[in-house]
Motif scaffolding. Structure first.
Motif, PDB file in Angstrom:
ATOM      1  N   ALA A  73       0.837  -1.197   0.000  1.00 24.61           N
ATOM      2  CA  ALA A  73       0.000   0.000   0.000  1.00 24.61           C
ATOM      3  C   ALA A  73       0.875   1.250   0.000  1.00 24.61           C
ATOM      4  N   LYS A  74       1.942   1.248   0.789  1.00 20.94           N
ATOM      5  CA  LYS A  74       2.858   2.392   0.829  1.00 20.94           C
ATOM      6  C   LYS A  74       3.529   2.614  -0.528  1.00 20.94           C
ATOM      7  N   LEU A  75       3.939   1.531  -1.175  1.00 21.34           N
ATOM      8  CA  LEU A  75       4.565   1.653  -2.499  1.00 21.34           C
ATOM      9  C   LEU A  75       3.601   2.253  -3.515  1.00 21.34           C
ATOM     10  N   LEU A  76       2.360   1.807  -3.489  1.00 22.95           N
ATOM     11  CA  LEU A  76       1.367   2.348  -4.416  1.00 22.95           C
ATOM     12  C   LEU A  76       1.107   3.829  -4.153  1.00 22.95           C
ATOM     13  N   LEU A  77       1.138   4.216  -2.897  1.00 22.76           N
ATOM     14  CA  LEU A  77       0.868   5.612  -2.547  1.00 22.76           C
ATOM     15  C   LEU A  77       1.947   6.574  -3.045  1.00 22.76           C
ATOM     16  N   HIS A  78       3.147   6.082  -3.260  1.00 22.08           N
ATOM     17  CA  HIS A  78       4.228   6.957  -3.726  1.00 22.08           C
ATOM     18  C   HIS A  78       3.879   7.634  -5.045  1.00 22.08           C
ATOM     19  N   HIS A  79       3.126   6.971  -5.889  1.00 22.58           N
ATOM     20  CA  HIS A  79       2.817   7.510  -7.212  1.00 22.58           C
ATOM     21  C   HIS A  79       1.324   7.743  -7.423  1.00 22.58           C
ATOM     22  N   TYR A  80       0.554   7.582  -6.382  1.00 26.83           N
ATOM     23  CA  TYR A  80      -0.896   7.750  -6.494  1.00 26.83           C
ATOM     24  C   TYR A  80      -1.239   9.229  -6.331  1.00 26.83           C
ATOM     25  N   PRO A  81      -2.166   9.747  -7.137  1.00 23.94           N
ATOM     26  CA  PRO A  81      -2.485  11.177  -7.055  1.00 23.94           C
ATOM     27  C   PRO A  81      -3.161  11.551  -5.727  1.00 23.94           C
ATOM     28  N   THR A  82      -2.833  12.747  -5.254  1.00 21.11           N
ATOM     29  CA  THR A  82      -3.473  13.273  -4.052  1.00 21.11           C
ATOM     30  C   THR A  82      -4.811  13.905  -4.431  1.00 21.11           C
ATOM     31  N   ARG A  83      -5.562  14.290  -3.421  1.00 22.91           N
ATOM     32  CA  ARG A  83      -6.835  14.985  -3.658  1.00 22.91           C
ATOM     33  C   ARG A  83      -6.579  16.268  -4.458  1.00 22.91           C
ATOM     34  N   ASP A  84      -5.548  17.013  -4.075  1.00 21.80           N
ATOM     35  CA  ASP A  84      -5.218  18.249  -4.793  1.00 21.80           C
ATOM     36  C   ASP A  84      -4.825  17.980  -6.241  1.00 21.80           C
ATOM     37  N   ASP A  85      -4.095  16.896  -6.482  1.00 21.79           N
ATOM     38  CA  ASP A  85      -3.738  16.511  -7.856  1.00 21.79           C
ATOM     39  C   ASP A  85      -5.003  16.271  -8.686  1.00 21.79           C
ATOM     40  N   MET A  86      -5.968  15.600  -8.084  1.00 24.15           N
ATOM     41  CA  MET A  86      -7.200  15.275  -8.806  1.00 24.15           C
ATOM     42  C   MET A  86      -8.011  16.531  -9.114  1.00 24.15           C
ATOM     43  N   VAL A  87      -8.106  17.434  -8.156  1.00 27.21           N
ATOM     44  CA  VAL A  87      -8.837  18.679  -8.379  1.00 27.21           C
ATOM     45  C   VAL A  87      -8.150  19.502  -9.474  1.00 27.21           C
ATOM     46  N   THR A  88      -6.832  19.544  -9.438  1.00 32.82           N
ATOM     47  CA  THR A  88      -6.078  20.273 -10.467  1.00 32.82           C
ATOM     48  C   THR A  88      -6.297  19.652 -11.839  1.00 32.82           C
ATOM     49  N   ALA A  89      -6.249  18.335 -11.915  1.00 33.61           N
ATOM     50  CA  ALA A  89      -6.490  17.653 -13.200  1.00 33.61           C
ATOM     51  C   ALA A  89      -7.887  17.969 -13.717  1.00 33.61           C
ATOM     52  N   GLY A  90      -8.852  17.968 -12.829  1.00 30.97           N
ATOM     53  CA  GLY A  90     -10.224  18.308 -13.220  1.00 30.97           C
ATOM     54  C   GLY A  90     -10.329  19.720 -13.758  1.00 30.97           C
ATOM     55  N   ARG A  91      -9.680  20.659 -13.086  1.00 30.43           N
ATOM     56  CA  ARG A  91      -9.714  22.060 -13.538  1.00 30.43           C
ATOM     57  C   ARG A  91      -9.074  22.215 -14.908  1.00 30.43           C
ATOM     58  N   ILE A  92      -7.942  21.557 -15.098  1.00 28.34           N
ATOM     59  CA  ILE A  92      -7.259  21.632 -16.394  1.00 28.34           C
ATOM     60  C   ILE A  92      -8.157  21.076 -17.495  1.00 28.34           C
ATOM     61  N   GLU A  93      -8.760  19.948 -17.250  1.00 25.21           N
ATOM     62  CA  GLU A  93      -9.619  19.337 -18.268  1.00 25.21           C
ATOM     63  C   GLU A  93     -10.864  20.176 -18.539  1.00 25.21           C
ATOM     64  N   GLU A  94     -11.432  20.745 -17.505  1.00 27.01           N
ATOM     65  CA  GLU A  94     -12.640  21.561 -17.680  1.00 27.01           C
ATOM     66  C   GLU A  94     -12.356  22.826 -18.477  1.00 27.01           C
ATOM     67  N   GLN A  95     -11.136  23.341 -18.361  1.00 28.91           N
ATOM     68  CA  GLN A  95     -10.774  24.577 -19.059  1.00 28.91           C
ATOM     69  C   GLN A  95     -10.198  24.329 -20.446  1.00 28.91           C
TER      70      GLN A  95
END
Length: 75
Positions: A35-57
């Motif tokens: 689980a720790k290894l997977l978390l190293h590269h898993y997006p954070t909540r902020d990453d997801m919100v940023t990705a959403g904003r980029i896609e929406e714009q």
């Protein structure tokens, strides 16, 4: 069909689940380490919100697919 806000929420909840697994001393060390290894590269909540904003714009994706993720998150 999964909506962008549902997909975003699912990714965020999965990260939270991995965090729980990584900290649970009742689980075998192998599970916690994975689980720790997977978390190293898993997006954070902020990453997801940023990705959403980029896609929406982005006008270039709007006509083809629309956003995959969403910045507003209904939790």
């Amino acid at each position: 069909m999964t909506m962008p806000h549902e997909r975003t929420r699912s990714v965020i909840h999965t990260r939270n689940f991995l965090v729980e697994l990584s900290r649970d001393p009742s689980l075998p060390e192998r599970i916690r380490s994975n689980a720790k290894l997977l978390l190293h590269h898993y997006p954070t909540r902020d990453d997801m919100v940023t990705a959403g904003r980029i896609e929406e714009q982005s006008n270039s994706l709007a006509g083809l697919l629309g956003p995959i993720f969403s910045s507003p998150i209904d939790e």
